[in-house]
Design a protein around this motif. Structure first.
Motif, PDB file in Angstrom:
ATOM      1  N   VAL A  93       0.848  -1.204   0.000  1.00 38.02           N
ATOM      2  CA  VAL A  93       0.000   0.000   0.000  1.00 38.02           C
ATOM      3  C   VAL A  93       0.879   1.248   0.000  1.00 38.02           C
ATOM      4  O   VAL A  93       0.619   2.197  -0.738  1.00 38.02           O
ATOM      5  CB  VAL A  93      -0.949  -0.010   1.219  1.00 38.02           C
ATOM      6  N   THR A 132       0.843   3.804  -3.141  1.00 36.38           N
ATOM      7  CA  THR A 132       0.444   5.195  -2.920  1.00 36.38           C
ATOM      8  C   THR A 132       1.501   6.142  -3.479  1.00 36.38           C
ATOM      9  O   THR A 132       1.185   7.087  -4.208  1.00 36.38           O
ATOM     10  CB  THR A 132       0.257   5.465  -1.413  1.00 36.38           C
ATOM     11  N   THR A 138       1.585   6.148  -7.303  1.00 39.59           N
ATOM     12  CA  THR A 138       0.467   6.894  -7.873  1.00 39.59           C
ATOM     13  C   THR A 138       0.702   8.395  -7.738  1.00 39.59           C
ATOM     14  O   THR A 138       0.373   9.167  -8.645  1.00 39.59           O
ATOM     15  CB  THR A 138      -0.845   6.486  -7.193  1.00 39.59           C
ATOM     16  N   ILE A 139       1.297   8.810  -6.611  1.00 40.93           N
ATOM     17  CA  ILE A 139       1.627  10.235  -6.442  1.00 40.93           C
ATOM     18  C   ILE A 139       2.596  10.667  -7.538  1.00 40.93           C
ATOM     19  O   ILE A 139       2.417  11.702  -8.188  1.00 40.93           O
ATOM     20  CB  ILE A 139       2.226  10.485  -5.040  1.00 40.93           C
ATOM     21  N   LEU A 145       0.728  10.928 -10.899  1.00 45.53           N
ATOM     22  CA  LEU A 145      -0.121  12.120 -10.989  1.00 45.53           C
ATOM     23  C   LEU A 145       0.727  13.373 -11.142  1.00 45.53           C
ATOM     24  O   LEU A 145       0.405  14.262 -11.931  1.00 45.53           O
ATOM     25  CB  LEU A 145      -1.016  12.226  -9.748  1.00 45.53           C
ATOM     26  N   ALA A 146       1.834  13.438 -10.395  1.00 45.69           N
ATOM     27  CA  ALA A 146       2.694  14.617 -10.461  1.00 45.69           C
ATOM     28  C   ALA A 146       3.306  14.751 -11.850  1.00 45.69           C
ATOM     29  O   ALA A 146       3.374  15.847 -12.420  1.00 45.69           O
ATOM     30  CB  ALA A 146       3.787  14.532  -9.399  1.00 45.69           C
ATOM     31  N   LYS A 204       2.118  13.619 -14.658  1.00 40.92           N
ATOM     32  CA  LYS A 204       1.070  13.965 -15.606  1.00 40.92           C
ATOM     33  C   LYS A 204       0.866  15.475 -15.636  1.00 40.92           C
ATOM     34  O   LYS A 204       0.601  16.063 -16.676  1.00 40.92           O
ATOM     35  CB  LYS A 204      -0.226  13.296 -15.149  1.00 40.92           C
ATOM     36  N   ALA A 205       0.985  16.093 -14.463  1.00 37.25           N
ATOM     37  CA  ALA A 205       0.789  17.536 -14.382  1.00 37.25           C
ATOM     38  C   ALA A 205       2.051  18.290 -14.781  1.00 37.25           C
ATOM     39  O   ALA A 205       1.985  19.357 -15.369  1.00 37.25           O
ATOM     40  CB  ALA A 205       0.372  17.933 -12.970  1.00 37.25           C
ATOM     41  N   ALA A 206       3.223  17.734 -14.477  1.00 33.88           N
ATOM     42  CA  ALA A 206       4.462  18.478 -14.701  1.00 33.88           C
ATOM     43  C   ALA A 206       4.944  18.348 -16.137  1.00 33.88           C
ATOM     44  O   ALA A 206       5.363  19.330 -16.744  1.00 33.88           O
ATOM     45  CB  ALA A 206       5.542  17.990 -13.748  1.00 33.88           C
ATOM     46  N   ASN A 207       4.931  17.155 -16.688  1.00 32.51           N
ATOM     47  CA  ASN A 207       5.444  16.978 -18.046  1.00 32.51           C
ATOM     48  C   ASN A 207       4.681  15.844 -18.719  1.00 32.51           C
ATOM     49  O   ASN A 207       5.019  14.680 -18.590  1.00 32.51           O
ATOM     50  CB  ASN A 207       6.944  16.669 -17.984  1.00 32.51           C
ATOM     51  N   TYR A 208       3.631  16.221 -19.459  1.00 36.29           N
ATOM     52  CA  TYR A 208       2.733  15.208 -20.012  1.00 36.29           C
ATOM     53  C   TYR A 208       3.415  14.372 -21.084  1.00 36.29           C
ATOM     54  O   TYR A 208       3.159  13.175 -21.206  1.00 36.29           O
ATOM     55  CB  TYR A 208       1.493  15.889 -20.586  1.00 36.29           C
ATOM     56  N   LYS A 230       3.681  10.277 -21.211  1.00 40.30           N
ATOM     57  CA  LYS A 230       3.218   9.426 -22.304  1.00 40.30           C
ATOM     58  C   LYS A 230       4.335   8.482 -22.757  1.00 40.30           C
ATOM     59  O   LYS A 230       4.088   7.336 -23.104  1.00 40.30           O
ATOM     60  CB  LYS A 230       2.771  10.290 -23.489  1.00 40.30           C
TER      61      LYS A 230
END
Lengths: 236, 234
Positions: free
Chosen positions: B85, B89, B92-93, B96-97, B99-103, B107
Motif C-alpha cells: 500500500v 500510494t 500513484t503520487i 499524478l505529479a 502527468k501535471a508536470a510533463n505530459y 506518455k
C-alpha cells in the motif's frame, strides 16, 4: 502476534489514509493534467503542419498552441456521408479509437481546417493497424485537397528502431509532402508506402525492416482518406 | 536500538556506507541483478532514464522512510500488504505529479512508472532494511539504492541514445545532436553538417530493448574485473 481486531483496525485506517492522500493529490493535479492532455493532442494535430507554418509546434509554447486553435483552426465533426454533424462535440475531443469500433453508418470523423498564409489547409485524421498495435496519423492537404502538404504519424507499440521510426524519424513523414492522392487519370489512389518507388507521385519509400508497419500505413491511408472524399468533393 | 539511539550521528561512517555501497559494491542492478526489467525498457533515451531514476529514488526513499516509521505498528500478518500500500500510494503520487508536470514524458514512459510498484528493488529494500532500521538510515538506504539504480540506467541510456540515435537528452529542452547527421529536419535545414562524424549511421540495434541486456552484461563484467570484493570464490 497482534489480535485480529487490531489487524482489522490497522487495515481500515491504512486504507482511509492512503485513499485520502491519493484523492487529494488527484483533485489537486486534475485541472493541470487535463490541460496538458488537451495541449498534447493539439500538438499532435499541428505536427502535420510542421513545414507549412512559420513556427513549428515544437517551438510554440502551450499558450500559443491553445491560442492558435482558438483563432486559426476550424473544427468539424463529419459522418461518412460527408455531412457535418452539428452538436457540442469538438473534433479534437473525438476518440479515433472509439469511432473505429463503431459500424460505418454511425462512425464520426474529425476535420480540422487551418487558416494559414497559404489559404485553407484541411487536416484529416487516419487510424489503422500496424504490425503489433494501432497506428494513427494526421494528414494535411494543400488547398486543392489533392496534394499532401504534411503528415505526422504515431503508434502504440511498434518495434523501437524499426516500425517506431514512423514517429521517431522525421524524414519519414517528410517523404509524404507533395505526394498526390490521385493518379494521372484523376482516380483516388491514396499514397502507398513501398519498398521500391516506381511512381513518385503516389508512392513513398518505406523504412527498412518495417515492411508490415508500412503496409499498415498504406491501408490506413487508403481507407481513412476515403472516408473524407464525399465531404471534400462537395466542398471543393 | 534504544542504547544506540543517542549516539547515532547524522552522517557517520555507517550512514555514508548506506549511501555509497549501492553505487558500487552492492549495486542493485549489476550485483543484486534486481530491477532489470525496467532498465531494459526505459533506457532508450537519457532523458527517459533520468526521469525514471528520479521517480525510483523518490519512491524508494519515501517508501523506506514510511515503512520504517510505522514498522512497530504494522501487524506481522499484513506486513507485506502494508508495504505494498505504501509503495502503490507513492507510485500513484509520482504518476499524478508527472502527468501535471510533463505530459509528454508521462506518455513516453507510459506503463513503466506504474510498474515501479513491481520493481523488486523497492520491495526488497523494505523487507531487508526498512522494516528493521531507524527512519533516517532507511531514508538514506532508499536514496543510495535509488542512485545505484539510476547510475546504471543513465549509463545504459547514454550509450543507447548516443550510438542509437546520435543525440543526447532528446525530448528535453537541452536536446543536442552529437554524432551523425541530424535526425531533426527542422534543424537539419539550418545545420546540414549535423554533429561530429557525419558519416555515422545510427545503430538500429541499440534502439531495441535487447541491447540494454548486452550493455548491462558488459557493465557487470567490467565491474567484476575491477572490484576484487565481488569475485565469487566459493
Amino acid at each position: 502476534m497482534h489480535s485480529t481486531g487490531y489487524v482489522i483496525k490497522f487495515t481500515i485506517i491504512m486504507t482511509i489514509v492512503a485513499g485520502l492522500i491519493l484523492s487529494g493529490m488527484f483533485y489537486a493535479t486534475e485541472p493541470i493534467a487535463k490541460k496538458n492532455a488537451a495541449v498534447f493532442n493539439k500538438r499532435a494535430i499541428l505536427s502535420a503542419l510542421t513545414y507549412s507554418m512559420d513556427k513549428p509546434q515544437a517551438e510554440m509554447t502551450d499558450d500559443e498552441v491553445i491560442e492558435l486553435f482558438n483563432t486559426k483552426m476550424e473544427q468539424k465533426v463529419l459522418n461518412l456521408k460527408g455531412e457535418v454533424v452539428e452538436g457540442d462535440l469538438l473534433a479534437e475531443n473525438l476518440s479515433l479509437a472509439a469511432e473505429a469500433k463503431k459500424p460505418e453508418a454511425e462512425r464520426l470523423i474529425p476535420l480540422f481546417t487551418y487558416n494559414g498564409k497559404d489559404g485553407k489547409t484541411n487536416i484529416l485524421a487516419v487510424y489503422g493497424s500496424g504490425l503489433w498495435d494501432k497506428v494513427w496519423g494526421y494528414i494535411a492537404l494543400k488547398p486543392d485537397n489533392k496534394t499532401i502538404s504534411g503528415a505526422s504519424f504515431d503508434h502504440k507499440g511498434e518495434t523501437p528502431g524499426l516500425g517506431a521510426e514512423i514517429k521517431d524519424d522525421p524524414t519519414f513523414s517528410y517523404r509524404f509532402i507533395g505526394k498526390s492522392l490521385y493518379n494521372k487519370n484523376n482516380e483516388f489512389t491514396s499514397v502507398s508506402v513501398v519498398k521500391k518507388v516506381n511512381n513518385p507521385d503516389n508512392e513513398v519509400d518505406g523504412i527498412g525492416g518495417a515492411t508490415l508497419t508500412g503496409d499498415g500505413i498504406t491501408e490506413m491511408m487508403v481507407r481513412g482518406i476515403n472516408y473524407y472524399l464525399p465531404y471534400l468533393k462537395k466542398n471543393n | 536500538m534504544t542504547t544506540e539511539k543517542e549516539k547515532t550521528p547524522l552522517f557517520g561512517p555507517k550512514e555514508r556506507r548506506l549511501l555509497w555501497d549501492p553505487l558500487n559494491d552492492n549495486n542493485p542492478i549489476t550485483v543484486q541483478v534486481l530491477g532489470v526489467c525496467s532498465a531494459l525498457a526505459v533506457t532508450s533515451l537519457v532523458y527517459k532514464s533520468v526521469v525514471m531514476s528520479i521517480a525510483v529514488i523518490f519512491v524508494l526513499a519515501f517508501a523506506n522512510l514510511v515503512t520504517s516509521l510505522i514498522r512497530n505498528y504494522v501487524p506481522s500478518q499484513v506486513r507485506m500488504i502494508a508495504q505494498l500500500v505504501v509503495i502503490a500510494t507513492l507510485v500513484t503520487i509520482v504518476e499524478l505529479a508527472l502527468k501535471a508536470a510533463n505530459y509528454a514524458i508521462y506518455k513516453e514512459l507510459s506503463v513503466f512508472i506504474g510498474l515501479i510498484i513491481t520493481n523488486c528493488i523497492v520491495m526488497g529494500r523494505l523487507e531487508a532494511f526498512a522494516s528493521s532500521n531507524s527512519p533516517w538510515r532507511s531514508f538514506l538506504d532508499g536514496i543510495g539504492n535509488g542512485l545505484g539504480y539510476g547510475v546504471i540506467l543513465i549509463i545504459v541510456g547514454f550509450v543507447r541514445e548516443l550510438f542509437g540515435k546520435g543525440t543526447l537528452f532528446a525530448g528535453s529542452p537541452i536536446q543536442m545532436n552529437i554524432i551523425g547527421k541530424s535526425n531533426d529536419l527542422v534543424n537539419y535545414w539550418i545545420d546540414t553538417s549535423g554533429g561530429a562524424m557525419s558519416w555515422y549511421s545510427n545503430n538500429g540495434m541499440l534502439a531495441l530493448p535487447v541491447s540494454s541486456l548486452f550493455l548491462i552484461g558488459i557493465l557487470i563484467w567490467v565491474q567484476r574485473a575491477r572490484n576484487k570484493k565481488l569475485v565469487d570464490v566459493s
